[in-house]
Enzyme design. Structure first.
Site, PDB file in Angstrom:
ATOM      1  N   GLY A   9      43.365  47.266  58.966  1.00 21.99           N
ATOM      2  CA  GLY A   9      43.777  46.143  59.814  1.00 21.99           C
ATOM      3  C   GLY A   9      44.455  45.058  58.992  1.00 21.99           C
ATOM      4  O   GLY A   9      44.200  43.860  59.195  1.00 21.99           O
ATOM      5  N   TYR A 193      32.083  45.147  72.612  1.00 21.45           N
ATOM      6  CA  TYR A 193      32.437  44.522  71.324  1.00 21.45           C
ATOM      7  C   TYR A 193      31.167  44.075  70.595  1.00 21.45           C
ATOM      8  O   TYR A 193      30.953  44.415  69.426  1.00 21.45           O
ATOM      9  CB  TYR A 193      33.362  43.324  71.579  1.00 21.45           C
ATOM     10  CG  TYR A 193      33.780  42.606  70.305  1.00 21.45           C
ATOM     11  CD1 TYR A 193      34.799  43.105  69.500  1.00 21.45           C
ATOM     12  CD2 TYR A 193      33.145  41.427  69.904  1.00 21.45           C
ATOM     13  CE1 TYR A 193      35.171  42.457  68.330  1.00 21.45           C
ATOM     14  CE2 TYR A 193      33.515  40.774  68.740  1.00 21.45           C
ATOM     15  CZ  TYR A 193      34.526  41.287  67.957  1.00 21.45           C
ATOM     16  OH  TYR A 193      34.892  40.647  66.792  1.00 21.45           O
TER      17      TYR A 193
END
Ligand SMILES: NC(=O)c1ccc[n+]([C@@H]2O[C@H](COP(=O)([O-])OP(=O)(O)OC[C@H]3O[C@@H](n4cnc5c(N)ncnc54)[C@H](OP(=O)(O)O)[C@@H]3O)[C@@H](O)[C@H]2O)c1
Length: 309
Positions: A9, A193
């Site tokens: 990322g 999440y």
């Protein structure tokens, strides 16, 4: 020899800010950007090399929500590297976040208001979907893809004479109450999440228990609340700009509001220091400084390094 660091990322947000910071601290690093989008990664590589020409910056294309891609990328990494000193497991998603307005207003007038804002507990729900591998997308991206990646990279990470470190980007939003072993991918809930970040915290504890003896150390960090692509999925950037003065005020009461990805990287660097402390502690225990060999009762809160930026 150059230190070798892998960052997943790395194309935006805290991952990108971390890459800049790592190169500011060590101009001769070999930094490998693990990104799913090659053109974004190429642009980042060029910008990093323009300001740090002595560094080696390479790219490995990996989509952590696609197991084939993870296996292919790890094969490539094993051919290119003899070892990896640090792996930042940072890529993550929070798809289609919805703000729970009712919980927001009831929290605003409760004693838990600061806690609510700094952890987003109960404030956010997400809409998850199934990937081509047949897994929940949030779980596969935030947890499972990374888990397979480190399993596959074990030969580059496990050297008892020169330890390596994993630093996971977790979140204050991680909640035990959202995690359930019977539904490990949180397919039946609305807060995947939070559940996935709790699973990351557990995984880091398990890595330490099973891999410290092989020279691999793991820590989890929360970078705080920053304005990135992820948080701009919750509220538009202009609203974040309007909220900035309020957030600055909140910083007097809670250190979770780091605002910028650069501030957020402080936690990731702290993760490295935590790993080094763990290793030194382990060495003291092995060389007999500690009489009791009982395994410590690892509370997740102890593994969660947060920052006071
Ligand atoms: N922002 C916050 O306030 C906050 C708070 C606590 C924790 N975090 C954590 O910080 C980490 C970074 O998030 P961020 O805030 O910096 O958000 P971001 O700017 O959206 O960055 C997410 C990064 O993950 C990459 N990514 C997403 N899915 C991927 C996949 N399937 N395969 C490979 N890479 C993938 C993205 O790549 P693309 O550029 O291709 O999309 C991007 O580089 C996440 O783990 C997040 O959970 C953020």
């Amino acid at each position: 020899m150059r230190k070798a660091v892998l960052v997943t990322g790395a194309s935006s947000g805290v991952g990108l800010a971390l890459c800049k910071r790592l190169l500011e601290e060590d101009h001769e690093l070999h930094l490998c950007l693990a990104c799913r989008n090659r053109s974004k990664a190429e642009a980042v590589r060029e910008a990093l090399l323009a300001s740090h020409p002595l560094a080696e910056v390479s790219i490995v294309q990996v989509d952590v929500s696609d197991l084939q891609s993870v296996f292919r990328a790890s094969g490539e990494l094993k051919q290119r590297f003899q070892r990896l000193d640090y792996v930042y497991l940072n890529a993550g998603i929070m798809p289609n976040p919805q703000l729970n307005i009712k919980a927001l207003f009831s929290g605003l007038f409760s004693r838990k208001v600061i806690h609510m804002f700094s952890t987003a507990e109960g404030l956010l729900t997400q809409e998850d979907q199934i990937t081509a591998d047949g897994l929940q997308e949030v779980f596969e991206t935030n947890v499972f893809g990374h888990f397979i990646l480190i399993q596959e990279l074990a030969p580059l990470l496990c050297h008892s004479d020169s330890p390596s470190q994993l630093i996971w980007t977790s979140s204050r939003n991680a909640r035990k109450s959202n995690f359930c072993l019977e539904d490990i991918q949180h397919s039946r809930g609305q807060e995947p999440y939070s559940s996935s970040k709790y699973a990351v915290d557990l995984l880091s504890v398990a890595v330490n228990r099973n891999f410290n003896s092989r020279g691999l150390y793991s820590s989890v960090v929360c970078p705080g609340t920053m304005v990135t692509n992820m948080t701009c999925g919750i509220l538009p950037p202009c609203v974040w700009t309007l909220l900035t003065p309020i957030i600055w005020l909140l910083r007097f009461f809670a250190n979770a509001f780091t605002l910028t990805p650069y501030n957020g990287t402080e936690a990731l660097r702290e993760g490295v220091r935590a790993g080094e402390e763990q290793r030194e502690e382990g060495q003291r225990i092995r060389s007999g400084f500690r009489a009791d060999s009982r395994e410590p009762d690892v509370g997740l809160e102890l593994t969660h390094r947060e920052i006071a930026a």
